[in-house]
Design an enzyme around this catalytic site. Structure first.
Site, mmCIF file in Angstrom:
data_model
loop_
_atom_site.group_PDB
_atom_site.id
_atom_site.type_symbol
_atom_site.label_atom_id
_atom_site.label_comp_id
_atom_site.label_asym_id
_atom_site.label_seq_id
_atom_site.Cartn_x
_atom_site.Cartn_y
_atom_site.Cartn_z
ATOM 1 N N HIS A 86 0.876 -1.124 -0.085
ATOM 2 C CA HIS A 86 0.178 0.138 0.054
ATOM 3 C C HIS A 86 0.909 1.342 0.034
ATOM 4 O O HIS A 86 0.151 2.255 -0.338
ATOM 5 C CB HIS A 86 -0.925 0.010 1.073
ATOM 6 N N ASP A 116 -0.045 -7.432 1.522
ATOM 7 C CA ASP A 116 0.644 -6.119 1.700
ATOM 8 C C ASP A 116 1.934 -5.827 1.471
ATOM 9 O O ASP A 116 2.642 -5.424 2.278
ATOM 10 C CB ASP A 116 -0.075 -5.693 2.874
ATOM 11 N N SER A 209 5.059 2.741 8.059
ATOM 12 C CA SER A 209 4.524 1.480 7.381
ATOM 13 C C SER A 209 5.619 1.180 6.183
ATOM 14 O O SER A 209 6.181 2.134 5.540
ATOM 15 C CB SER A 209 3.328 2.060 6.333
#
Length: 248
Positions: A86, A116, A209
């Site tokens: 993402h 992901d 992230s």
């Protein structure tokens, strides 16, 4: 070496590093990733043409940021960086900034949307010698060996403002991501198909992230994913268990 109490104080003791040592050792292997993508937006202050009022399609450049972990080198031609899918999804251009601040262009090598997970590559020709001296390849640990209650450190690029270090404990293992509706479930029965997650109370924000979740030996045990947030649980972050995805 033994102390007066007879306890072994040698460096073989598990979890012998403190957070600042782990951070300074791991930072050379962490990068920040900046993405640019062009998105179509409707502009309702459009032209009044001969067929009446028509909204204009306009293109707008959108910037995003996240983190990545240098996980390997490919035949002396490129650096390989693990991150979240993402973070790079829909990006038209990617740039990777290393610990010394130097940034280079990068490209997406491959990805697994359901987990992901993505791998980004940087050509070694683009990396200056000084930068090569400043960076390192991350040490990969085993997420299978992690115990609930063990201390962990999350490192990444805090909301695009530079490196951040947070710490916490492993609060649960074997959580699973249900990719259809972005919920986290107990996956110890292995019936759900989602990626295996480590649940931690170390703060994981959108910027870190793709960064590293480290054990107290300074080894990467997870890839932080701020996208995976559980609505039922306050203050819990999730990281993709490294042993689950190393093969990918």
């Amino acid at each position: 070496s033994k102390s007066d109490t007879g306890k072994d104080t040698g460096s073989t003791a598990k979890g012998n590093l403190d957070v600042s040592e782990i951070a300074s050792e791991a930072l050379p292997s962490i990068v920040s990733i900046t993405t640019k993508s062009v998105q179509e937006v409707q502009n309702y202050f459009g032209m009044y043409g001969m067929y009446g009022y028509a909204p204009q399609q306009q293109e707008q450049e959108v910037e995003g940021s996240g983190s990545g972990i240098i996980v390997g080198k490919n035949d002396d031609s490129e650096l390989l960086i693990a991150t979240n899918y993402h973070v790079v999804e829909g990006a038209d251009t990617l740039s990777v900034a290393f610990t010394d601040g130097n940034a280079v262009e990068a490209s997406v090598k491959g990805f697994d949307e359901e987990r992901d997970l993505a791998v980004v590559s940087v050509s070694l020709d683009d990396v200056e010698d000084d930068t090569m001296d400043a960076i390192s390849i991350a040490k990969i640990g085993s997420s299978d060996d992690l115990k609930v209650g063990e201390q962990v450190v999350a490192i990444g690029n805090a909301l695009g403002y530079g490196q951040s270090v947070t710490t916490g404990i492993v609060s649960a293992k074997n959580r699973r991501m249900d990719s259809d509706n972005n919920t986290v479930t107990d996956g110890s029965d292995d019936s759900s198909d989602g990626v295996n997650l480590i649940q931690t109370d170390a703060a994981i924000n959108p910027g870190n992230s793709g960064g590293a979740l480290l054990n107290m030996e300074g080894e990467v045990v997870g890839i932080n994913s701020a996208k995976l947030a559980s609505t039922e649980v306050e203050g819990m972050g999730y990281a993709i268990a490294i042993s689950d995805v190393t093969d990918i």
